[in-house]
Design an enzyme around this catalytic site. Structure first.
Site, PDB file in Angstrom:
ATOM      1  CD  GLU A 109      -2.810  -1.184   2.477  1.00 20.86           C
ATOM      2  OE1 GLU A 109      -2.628  -0.340   3.367  1.00 20.86           O
ATOM      3  OE2 GLU A 109      -3.716  -2.031   2.523  1.00 20.86           O
ATOM      4  CG  ASN A 153      -0.528  -7.057  -1.210  1.00 20.91           C
ATOM      5  OD1 ASN A 153      -1.123  -7.720  -2.050  1.00 20.91           O
ATOM      6  ND2 ASN A 153      -1.002  -6.868   0.020  1.00 20.91           N
ATOM      7  CG  HIS A 188      -9.773  -6.291   1.311  1.00 18.90           C
ATOM      8  ND1 HIS A 188      -9.941  -7.426   2.069  1.00 18.90           N
ATOM      9  CD2 HIS A 188      -8.471  -5.932   1.449  1.00 18.90           C
ATOM     10  CE1 HIS A 188      -8.777  -7.731   2.643  1.00 18.90           C
ATOM     11  NE2 HIS A 188      -7.874  -6.851   2.274  1.00 18.90           N
ATOM     12  CD  GLU A 217      -4.417  -8.007   2.125  1.00 20.31           C
ATOM     13  OE1 GLU A 217      -5.297  -7.328   2.689  1.00 20.31           O
ATOM     14  OE2 GLU A 217      -3.228  -7.645   2.063  1.00 20.31           O
ATOM     15  CG  ASP A 219     -12.368  -9.758   2.632  1.00 21.30           C
ATOM     16  OD1 ASP A 219     -12.322  -8.821   1.815  1.00 21.30           O
ATOM     17  OD2 ASP A 219     -11.873  -9.687   3.774  1.00 21.30           O
TER      18      ASP A 219
HETATM   19  C1  XIL Z   1      -5.771  -6.223   8.792  1.00 13.03           C
HETATM   20  C2  XIL Z   1      -5.990  -7.401   9.746  1.00 13.03           C
HETATM   21  O1  XIL Z   1      -6.892  -8.294   9.157  1.00 13.03           O
HETATM   22  C3  XIL Z   1      -6.514  -6.908  11.064  1.00 13.03           C
HETATM   23  O2  XIL Z   1      -6.604  -7.968  12.005  1.00 13.03           O
HETATM   24  C4  XIL Z   1      -5.598  -5.796  11.610  1.00 13.03           C
HETATM   25  O3  XIL Z   1      -6.154  -5.268  12.789  1.00 13.03           O
HETATM   26  C5  XIL Z   1      -5.442  -4.704  10.577  1.00 13.03           C
HETATM   27  O4  XIL Z   1      -4.952  -5.236   9.372  1.00 13.03           O
HETATM   28  N1  XIL Z   1      -4.919  -4.694   4.000  1.00 13.03           N
HETATM   29  C6  XIL Z   1      -3.825  -5.390   4.431  1.00 13.03           C
HETATM   30  C7  XIL Z   1      -3.908  -6.226   5.647  1.00 13.03           C
HETATM   31  O5  XIL Z   1      -2.785  -5.394   3.737  1.00 13.03           O
HETATM   32  O6  XIL Z   1      -2.685  -6.305   6.334  1.00 13.03           O
HETATM   33  C8  XIL Z   1      -4.999  -5.747   6.574  1.00 13.03           C
HETATM   34  O7  XIL Z   1      -5.122  -6.694   7.634  1.00 13.03           O
HETATM   35  C9  XIL Z   1      -6.302  -5.600   5.811  1.00 13.03           C
HETATM   36  C10 XIL Z   1      -6.155  -4.591   4.710  1.00 13.03           C
END
Ligand code: XIL
Length: 314
Positions: A109, A153, A188, A217, A219
């Protein structure tokens, strides 16, 4: 930690998946809580679990603006100090997991959401080191473990958008220097999402650069309360994503951000959202699970090597 405590969690994980990733234990605040003092116990357990169950392990993440230790975020660092801290962290962590972690999200990010999508200024690494912190991180990573697959990422850069153009530019430059191997699409999204022409074009232009992609990631949250209709729409989103992944030769993995609605970051971070994953709170498969199963049953076997294309052995 749920992973260690819950047998049903572990059983489902090892039966259903062949890649795992630490949700938090590989982040810098967990790994280096005090300067020079590394806490490997928890991620090592995950590594042992992965090895014992023939699963591959992704490392997430080495350089990020969030979840950093207090000592790092509250220090005033010169560029030299910032670079030294970054090099020490990347080198120590990657050497420790050499041969155990096959791919790393080296930088997470770094790019801003709003056009013109420059590097985020609210980033301790940007502030300490300057705009070449991304390249430096990849240089240190390549040196620390030349075998590892190195990823940039991010979120919001999966399809057609100014942000995905900015990510493309960033990785094009890194790839020309043989520093990056892949782009992680966090993915996401929301239930109802469908892969579109923007995703295809983006995957294809990254493939042309010789870069692989992983969905890192995934979902699909639902606006709660969830209903049969919303779960069906969610299932179609999972189906669409998997079909899309299978149709793009350079997409090497589809990794979800958790797998049971019992444990997901979504309800904590997004009020009113939830039930984003493919198993319910009791580890029962949801319609989304059956949609994925259906796609896999009806698709030709795929080549699952993570090394090709996009990996030039230095
Ligand atoms: C999130 C985790 O799922 C949580 O448990 C934590 O509190 C915060 O981070 N993008 C990412 C991940 O790259 O590392 C994040 O994970 C979600 C968004």
């Amino acid at each position: 930690m749920l992973f260690l405590d819950d047998k049903a969690y572990q059983d489902t994980l090892k039966r259903q998946f062949n890649i795992c990733v630490g949700e938090n234990v590989f982040k810098m605040e967990s790994l280096q809580p005090y300067r020079g003092s590394f806490a490997f116990a928890q991620p090592d357990k995950l590594g042992e679990f992965a090895q014992a169950n023939h699963m591959r392990l992704r490392g997430h993440t080495l350089v990020w603006h969030s979840q950093n230790p207090w000592w790092l975020t509250h220090g005033h660092w010169t560029r030299e100090e910032g670079l030294k801290i970054m090099e020490e962290h990347i080198t120590t962590v990657m050497r420790h997991f050499k041969g155990k972690v096959y791919a790393w999200d080296v930088v997470n990010e770094a790019v801003s959401d709003a056009a013109p999508c420059d590097l985020r200024p609210d980033n301790i690494w940007f502030k300490a080191v300057g705009p070449d912190f991304v390249q430096k991180a990849f240089e240190y990573a390549r040196r620390a473990d030349p075998e590892a697959v190195l990823y940039y990422n991010d979120f919001g850069a999966e399809g057609a958008s100014p942000k995905s153009d900015a990510v493309y530019k960033l990785v094009k430059d890194l790839k020309a220097k043989h520093l990056v191997d892949g782009v992680g699409w966090q993915s996401h999204f929301q239930a109802g999402w469908k892969a579109d022409a923007g995703n295809v074009a983006n995957a294809e232009r990254l493939a042309k650069l010789g870069l692989q992609i992983s969905i890192t990631e995934l979902d699909f949250p639902i606006t709660m309360p969830s209903t049969a209709e919303k779960l069906a729409a969610q299932a179609e989103s999972y189906r669409s994503m998997l079909r899309f992944c299978l149709s793009q030769p350079n997409i090497k993995a589809m990794v979800m951000w958790g797998f049971t609605d019992r444990s997901s970051w979504i309800p904590i971070f997004f009020k009113g959202q939830g039930d984003a994953l493919i198993f319910d709170r009791d580890y029962k498969p949801k319609p989304a699970y059956f949609a994925l199963e259906d796609v896999l049953m009806h698709s030709a076997p795929v080549h699952t090597s993570t090394k090709e294309p996009g990996r030039e052995v230095p």
